[in-house]
Design a protein around this motif. Structure first.
Motif, PDB file in Angstrom:
ATOM      1  N   TYR A  16       0.836  -1.204   0.000  1.00 37.89           N
ATOM      2  CA  TYR A  16       0.000   0.000   0.000  1.00 37.89           C
ATOM      3  C   TYR A  16       0.872   1.257   0.000  1.00 37.89           C
ATOM      4  N   PHE A  17       1.853   1.296   0.897  1.00 37.72           N
ATOM      5  CA  PHE A  17       2.741   2.455   0.974  1.00 37.72           C
ATOM      6  C   PHE A  17       3.572   2.597  -0.299  1.00 37.72           C
ATOM      7  N   GLN A  18       4.025   1.490  -0.843  1.00 36.60           N
ATOM      8  CA  GLN A  18       4.817   1.518  -2.078  1.00 36.60           C
ATOM      9  C   GLN A  18       3.978   2.074  -3.232  1.00 36.60           C
ATOM     10  N   TYR A  19       2.716   1.688  -3.293  1.00 29.34           N
ATOM     11  CA  TYR A  19       1.815   2.190  -4.334  1.00 29.34           C
ATOM     12  C   TYR A  19       1.655   3.709  -4.220  1.00 29.34           C
ATOM     13  N   ILE A  20       1.458   4.204  -3.004  1.00 29.02           N
ATOM     14  CA  ILE A  20       1.288   5.645  -2.800  1.00 29.02           C
ATOM     15  C   ILE A  20       2.540   6.395  -3.259  1.00 29.02           C
ATOM     16  N   LYS A  21       3.705   5.884  -2.879  1.00 28.59           N
ATOM     17  CA  LYS A  21       4.957   6.520  -3.267  1.00 28.59           C
ATOM     18  C   LYS A  21       5.154   6.493  -4.780  1.00 28.59           C
ATOM     19  N   SER A  22       4.716   5.409  -5.428  1.00 31.52           N
ATOM     20  CA  SER A  22       4.862   5.301  -6.880  1.00 31.52           C
ATOM     21  C   SER A  22       3.977   6.307  -7.613  1.00 31.52           C
ATOM     22  N   GLN A  23       2.961   6.803  -6.933  1.00 30.81           N
ATOM     23  CA  GLN A  23       2.078   7.828  -7.501  1.00 30.81           C
ATOM     24  C   GLN A  23       2.670   9.236  -7.342  1.00 30.81           C
ATOM     25  N   GLY A  24       3.853   9.312  -6.710  1.00 34.05           N
ATOM     26  CA  GLY A  24       4.509  10.593  -6.529  1.00 34.05           C
ATOM     27  C   GLY A  24       3.961  11.397  -5.369  1.00 34.05           C
ATOM     28  N   ARG A  25       3.314  10.720  -4.423  1.00 37.28           N
ATOM     29  CA  ARG A  25       2.717  11.401  -3.276  1.00 37.28           C
ATOM     30  C   ARG A  25       3.433  11.014  -1.995  1.00 37.28           C
TER      31      ARG A  25
END
Length: 67
Positions: A16-25
Motif C-alpha cells: 500500500y505504501f509503495q503504491y502511494i509513493k509510486s504515484q509521486g505522493r
C-alpha cells in the motif's frame, strides 16, 4: 490485476505504501494509520475487481498478498 475468488488475500501495508509513493505522493497520517491498522487483515472479495477489509474499506488487488 483482478481478485481470484478461489484464492484468499491479506492486506499488505508495505505494498500500500509503495503504491502511494509510486504515484509521486507523500504518505499522509491517515494513510499511515490505515496501513498499520489493517496490515495482514483478511480481505473479503466482493467481485473480481473489489475487495474490502473490515467489511467497509475497499482495497485494490495490488495492495494485497495471496495466502
Amino acid at each position: 490485476m483482478k481478485f481470484d475468488k478461489n484464492l484468499k488475500y491479506t492486506f499488505s501495508k508495505d505494498k500500500y505504501f509503495q503504491y502511494i509513493k509510486s504515484q509521486g505522493r507523500y504518505i499522509s497520517s491517515v494513510e499511515k494509520n490505515f496501513g498499520k491498522k489493517y496490515d495482514k487483515e483478511n480481505v473479503k472479495i466482493i467481485n473480481e475487481s473489489q475487495g474490502v477489509v473490515d467489511g467497509v474499506y475497499q482495497v485494490m488487488r495490488i495492495w494485497c498478498d495471496e495466502i
